[in-house]
Design a protein around this motif. Sequence first.
Motif, mmCIF file in Angstrom:
data_model
loop_
_atom_site.group_PDB
_atom_site.id
_atom_site.type_symbol
_atom_site.label_atom_id
_atom_site.label_comp_id
_atom_site.label_asym_id
_atom_site.label_seq_id
_atom_site.Cartn_x
_atom_site.Cartn_y
_atom_site.Cartn_z
ATOM 1 N N ARG A 126 0.753 -1.091 0.051
ATOM 2 C CA ARG A 126 -0.103 -0.043 -0.040
ATOM 3 C C ARG A 126 0.951 1.215 0.089
ATOM 4 O O ARG A 126 1.991 1.295 0.783
ATOM 5 N N LYS A 129 -0.609 7.184 -0.604
ATOM 6 C CA LYS A 129 -1.473 7.918 -1.106
ATOM 7 C C LYS A 129 -2.681 6.964 -0.924
ATOM 8 O O LYS A 129 -4.119 7.487 -0.809
ATOM 9 N N GLN A 130 -2.728 5.676 -1.132
ATOM 10 C CA GLN A 130 -3.917 4.583 -1.136
ATOM 11 C C GLN A 130 -4.485 4.711 0.386
ATOM 12 O O GLN A 130 -5.585 4.674 0.606
ATOM 13 N N VAL A 132 -4.132 7.270 2.639
ATOM 14 C CA VAL A 132 -4.991 8.567 3.000
ATOM 15 C C VAL A 132 -6.248 8.447 2.302
ATOM 16 O O VAL A 132 -7.432 8.795 2.931
ATOM 17 N N GLU A 133 -6.460 7.908 0.926
ATOM 18 C CA GLU A 133 -7.798 7.641 0.466
ATOM 19 C C GLU A 133 -8.589 6.837 0.916
ATOM 20 O O GLU A 133 -9.777 7.147 1.224
ATOM 21 N N ALA A 134 -8.016 5.687 1.668
ATOM 22 C CA ALA A 134 -9.093 4.652 2.440
ATOM 23 C C ALA A 134 -9.518 5.269 3.797
ATOM 24 O O ALA A 134 -10.710 5.292 4.101
ATOM 25 N N ASN A 136 -9.816 8.664 4.119
ATOM 26 C CA ASN A 136 -11.066 9.816 3.628
ATOM 27 C C ASN A 136 -12.230 9.095 3.225
ATOM 28 O O ASN A 136 -13.250 9.625 3.667
ATOM 29 N N GLU A 137 -12.303 7.839 2.492
ATOM 30 C CA GLU A 137 -13.460 7.571 2.085
ATOM 31 C C GLU A 137 -14.258 6.615 3.259
ATOM 32 O O GLU A 137 -15.278 6.181 2.967
ATOM 33 N N GLU A 168 4.368 11.187 -1.531
ATOM 34 C CA GLU A 168 3.342 10.596 -2.461
ATOM 35 C C GLU A 168 4.021 9.487 -3.056
ATOM 36 O O GLU A 168 3.306 8.612 -3.730
#
Length: 294
Positions: A126, A129-130, A132-134, A136-137, A168
Amino acid sequence: MRTLYFDCFSGISGDMVIGALIDAGADPLQMEEELKKLSMVEEYTLSWGKVVKNGITSTKFDVILTSKSEQTHEHSHNHGQEHSHGHSHSHGHEHSHGHSHSHEHKHSLGHEHNQSHVPHNHHGSRTYKQIVEAINEANFNESVANMSLAIFKKIGEAEGHIHGLPLEKVHFHEVGAVDSIIDIIGAAILIDQLGIESVQSSAIPTGSGHIHIDHGIYPVPAPATLEILKGVPIASNDIRSELATPTGAAIAAVLAETFGSLPAMTVESIGYGAGTKTFENHPNVLRVIIGEIQ
């Protein structure tokens, strides 16, 4: 002001933090429900129960990956104490103690998922960025999301600095593993749940000696851990073992406003979180003290 104090006399790791918070009265079932928002529930089971460490009853928390091949993969990337949860060898030993010393509820989530196939790329590679996205989602509340993101950023910046990569581009091996994601976000969930308004910590002992990580044999503290602890008081001791892991160091470095001795406070609850290792002359536990500072 409701204050949490990390008493790190035997170091700190993510699983020790969660064990100590559960031991102090936090609700692991609520944490388990919240963590389902990450949509990773088929990748792990959670386990917690009482163990005795050198005479101190404490809570041992474990994240068990649900694919044996992935357990082997993650184990090869570990920094030491935190990720040698016993995915392959010590888990059963720790938990036989848990059953024999106490009738404490021992909970595991999703046994029906144990046979599910998890693609290899779900674990171990992972990116920052992945992650952080997880987060946030997942729609955690603002406090949990902010704590989790700040801790991951601290580790990501440390890893990036060491490997010469921008944030990143950082790939998480140790910290990208499912167990560390759960440790960090789970700790944030429990701290939020407990209504903690401020965090303080003792100085952080790192231990000494050498450890095997995926890049070879490294001195203790590992480079990432030392980078994370810049600006944080480090305590000396002569234990030849890794006491502070990157995840544990980052939790303390990000959340603690001050480092020093136990503040004047009215103590409300105390928790002991067990580490994986056992030392001859002192209990390998993290103590958390929760109370009111006037």
